[in-house]
Design an enzyme around this catalytic site. Structure first.
Site, PDB file in Angstrom:
ATOM      1  N   SER A 143       0.943  -1.321   0.019  1.00 38.61           N
ATOM      2  CA  SER A 143       0.019  -0.073   0.117  1.00 38.61           C
ATOM      3  C   SER A 143       0.889   1.129   0.021  1.00 38.61           C
ATOM      4  O   SER A 143       2.101   0.993   0.485  1.00 38.61           O
ATOM      5  CB  SER A 143      -0.803   0.187   1.288  1.00 38.61           C
ATOM      6  OG  SER A 143      -1.325   1.404   1.701  1.00 38.61           O
TER       7      SER A 143
ATOM      8  N   TYR B 166      -2.183   0.238  10.583  1.00 37.39           N
ATOM      9  CA  TYR B 166      -2.052  -0.158   9.204  1.00 37.39           C
ATOM     10  C   TYR B 166      -0.697   0.145   8.636  1.00 37.39           C
ATOM     11  O   TYR B 166      -0.104  -0.508   7.684  1.00 37.39           O
ATOM     12  CB  TYR B 166      -3.227   0.830   8.486  1.00 37.39           C
ATOM     13  CG  TYR B 166      -3.526   0.378   6.928  1.00 37.39           C
ATOM     14  CD1 TYR B 166      -4.164  -0.860   6.815  1.00 37.39           C
ATOM     15  CD2 TYR B 166      -3.089   1.009   6.154  1.00 37.39           C
ATOM     16  CE1 TYR B 166      -4.349  -1.332   5.460  1.00 37.39           C
ATOM     17  CE2 TYR B 166      -3.300   0.762   4.732  1.00 37.39           C
ATOM     18  CZ  TYR B 166      -3.872  -0.476   4.322  1.00 37.39           C
ATOM     19  OH  TYR B 166      -4.165  -0.949   2.993  1.00 37.39           O
TER      20      TYR B 166
HETATM   21  N1  LIG Z   1      -8.579   0.094  -1.158  1.00 43.26           N
HETATM   22  C1  LIG Z   1      -7.436   0.856  -0.880  1.00 43.26           C
HETATM   23  O1  LIG Z   1      -7.579   1.999  -1.099  1.00 43.26           O
HETATM   24  C2  LIG Z   1      -6.184   0.108  -0.996  1.00 43.26           C
HETATM   25  C3  LIG Z   1      -5.014   0.781  -0.873  1.00 43.26           C
HETATM   26  C4  LIG Z   1      -3.821   0.386  -1.030  1.00 43.26           C
HETATM   27  C5  LIG Z   1      -3.781  -1.040  -0.486  1.00 43.26           C
HETATM   28  N2  LIG Z   1      -4.634  -1.868  -0.277  1.00 43.26           N
HETATM   29  C6  LIG Z   1      -4.982  -3.305  -0.099  1.00 43.26           C
HETATM   30  O2  LIG Z   1      -5.425  -3.987  -0.882  1.00 43.26           O
HETATM   31  C7  LIG Z   1      -5.830  -5.242  -0.383  1.00 43.26           C
HETATM   32  C8  LIG Z   1      -7.097  -5.469  -1.012  1.00 43.26           C
HETATM   33  O3  LIG Z   1      -8.163  -4.376  -0.228  1.00 43.26           O
HETATM   34  P1  LIG Z   1      -9.238  -3.819  -0.967  1.00 43.26           P
HETATM   35  O4  LIG Z   1      -9.076  -2.500  -0.801  1.00 43.26           O
HETATM   36  O5  LIG Z   1      -9.637  -4.512  -2.141  1.00 43.26           O
HETATM   37  O6  LIG Z   1     -10.580  -4.397   0.256  1.00 43.26           O
HETATM   38  P2  LIG Z   1     -11.648  -5.528   0.184  1.00 43.26           P
HETATM   39  O7  LIG Z   1     -12.227  -5.612   1.419  1.00 43.26           O
HETATM   40  O8  LIG Z   1     -12.682  -5.149  -1.032  1.00 43.26           O
HETATM   41  O9  LIG Z   1     -11.143  -6.928  -0.492  1.00 43.26           O
HETATM   42  C9  LIG Z   1     -10.482  -7.942   0.532  1.00 43.26           C
HETATM   43  C10 LIG Z   1     -11.120  -9.109   0.334  1.00 43.26           C
HETATM   44  O10 LIG Z   1     -10.377 -10.097   1.349  1.00 43.26           O
HETATM   45  C11 LIG Z   1     -11.194 -10.782   1.906  1.00 43.26           C
HETATM   46  N3  LIG Z   1     -10.799 -11.236   3.216  1.00 43.26           N
HETATM   47  C12 LIG Z   1     -10.447 -10.419   4.214  1.00 43.26           C
HETATM   48  N4  LIG Z   1     -10.041 -11.102   5.248  1.00 43.26           N
HETATM   49  C13 LIG Z   1      -9.845 -12.431   4.729  1.00 43.26           C
HETATM   50  C14 LIG Z   1      -9.401 -13.637   5.348  1.00 43.26           C
HETATM   51  N5  LIG Z   1      -8.969 -13.645   6.426  1.00 43.26           N
HETATM   52  N6  LIG Z   1      -9.475 -14.683   4.765  1.00 43.26           N
HETATM   53  C15 LIG Z   1      -9.645 -14.721   3.382  1.00 43.26           C
HETATM   54  N7  LIG Z   1     -10.282 -13.508   2.865  1.00 43.26           N
HETATM   55  C16 LIG Z   1     -10.125 -12.380   3.512  1.00 43.26           C
HETATM   56  C17 LIG Z   1     -12.395 -10.069   2.110  1.00 43.26           C
HETATM   57  O11 LIG Z   1     -13.608 -10.822   2.240  1.00 43.26           O
HETATM   58  C18 LIG Z   1     -12.500  -9.288   0.615  1.00 43.26           C
HETATM   59  O12 LIG Z   1     -13.044 -10.083  -0.384  1.00 43.26           O
HETATM   60  C19 LIG Z   1      -5.551  -5.106   1.102  1.00 43.26           C
HETATM   61  O13 LIG Z   1      -4.219  -5.591   1.702  1.00 43.26           O
HETATM   62  C20 LIG Z   1      -5.561  -3.639   1.459  1.00 43.26           C
HETATM   63  O14 LIG Z   1      -4.762  -3.374   2.478  1.00 43.26           O
HETATM   64  C21 LIG Z   1      -6.094  -1.244  -0.684  1.00 43.26           C
END
Ligand SMILES: NC(=O)c1ccc[n+]([C@@H]2O[C@H](COP(=O)([O-])OP(=O)(O)OC[C@H]3O[C@@H](n4cnc5c(N)ncnc54)[C@H](O)[C@@H]3O)[C@@H](O)[C@H]2O)c1
Length: 268
Positions: free
Chosen positions: A143, A156
């Site tokens: 991230s 985080y």
């Molecule tokens: N959205 C943002 O702004 C952003 C920015 C930078 C990094 N990220 C990172 O991207 C990654 C994906 O996040 P996102 O924003 O797409 O969120 P999201 O919640 O839409 O997707 C995450 C997915 O992981 C699943 N999940 C959560 N815990 C789990 C577990 N213990 N076992 C199996 N599945 C599990 C959730 O149900 C979901 O489907 C994360 O690591 C997040 O930190 C997100």
């Protein structure tokens, strides 16, 4: 011809957000894909939208047994494993440490680090025997918070610096057989939720007004969509195209590393 023709990938947390975008891109590029997903509703969504193109395993990536089951089912369904890509992540609400409730802090730390860091270690552990066999690769999700302040609160941010550590150490440990890299997305409207210990159970972005411009602090002035980030994962997963690349993290954040002091981009 797809960039991932003939490849088999296991994608953890592929049920929504950036993971879901990446599942779609991998399928379009010819990969056979298994997904380990915690939410039964999102698992059902994947099955109905993608049908036989994906093998969906319901389970919790913070448990070694569930990761092992997902790896077994992937190899059972598709015969091998070429790439592990990890997405599970939760947010700390960007609460300053001064304001974090002291009586909830220890639980919040354990909850967030279990999902954001421990799951990556356990998924990698479970996948390793098959990745060594195939000469495959791992891609962890970092991230902007893994590089710069103010992309999260201290929990985080620390968790994403820890994921950078996994990329560095495992890329060394597994060379020359398995490449290990990361992708570092910038802010993206997804279903990411906050830590339950702080009462932040709901998706974070659902509470953000739609007129907030997530891209305004980056030089390119762009807000990323899951599909934008997905191409970085496709490239890194391709052993043919990225065969010289290991131990690196590809930012898909609109250029935060060259953000200016006076204004984000020189032509603004
Ligand atoms: N959205 C943002 O702004 C952003 C920015 C930078 C990094 N990220 C990172 O991207 C990654 C994906 O996040 P996102 O924003 O797409 O969120 P999201 O919640 O839409 O997707 C995450 C997915 O992981 C699943 N999940 C959560 N815990 C789990 C577990 N213990 N076992 C199996 N599945 C599990 C959730 O149900 C979901 O489907 C994360 O690591 C997040 O930190 C997100």
């Amino acid at each position: 011809m797809g960039w991932l023709d003939g490849k088999v990938a296991l994608i953890t947390g592929g049920g929504s957000g950036i993971g879901r975008g990446t599942v779609g891109a991998f399928v379009n590029e010819g990969a056979r894909v298994a997904v380990l997903e915690f939410s039964p509703a999102k698992a059902a969504g994947l099955r109905s939208e993608l049908g036989a193109a994906v093998h969906v395993v319901e389970g919790d990536a913070t448990l070694l047994a569930d990761n092992e089951r997902a790896v077994e089912e992937t190899v059972g369904a598709f015969g091998k494993l070429d790439a592990l890509i990890t997405f599970p992540g939760i947010f700390d609400g960007q609460i300053p440490l001064l304001n974090m409730p002291g009586d909830k802090l220890s639980d919040a730390f354990d909850e967030l680090f279990a999902v954001n860091v421990k799951s990556d270690v356990l998924s990698a552990k479970a996948a390793l025997p098959h990745l060594l066999e195939s000469g495959g690769n791992i891609i962890f999700t970092v991230s902007n918070a893994g590089f710069y302040p103010d992309g999260g609160g201290c929990l985080y941010t620390a968790s994403k610096f820890a994921v950078r550590g996994l990329v560095t150490q495992l890329a060394y440990e597994l060379a020359p057989k398995v490449r290990v890299n990361g992708v570092s997305p910038g802010g993206t409207r997804t279903e990411i939720r906050g830590v339950r210990s702080f009462g932040l159970d709901e998706p974070i972005y659902a509470r953000m007004p739609p007129d907030v411009r997530l891209g305004q602090s980056n030089p390119l002035q762009l807000e990323g969509k899951p599909e934008d980030h997905a191409w970085a994962y496709v490239y890194l997963a391709s052993n043919e195209r990225a065969r010289l690349v290991t131990g690196t993290i590809l930012p898909t954040d609109g250029g935060l590393g060259v953000r200016g002091m006076r204004k984000p981009g020189g032509l603004l």
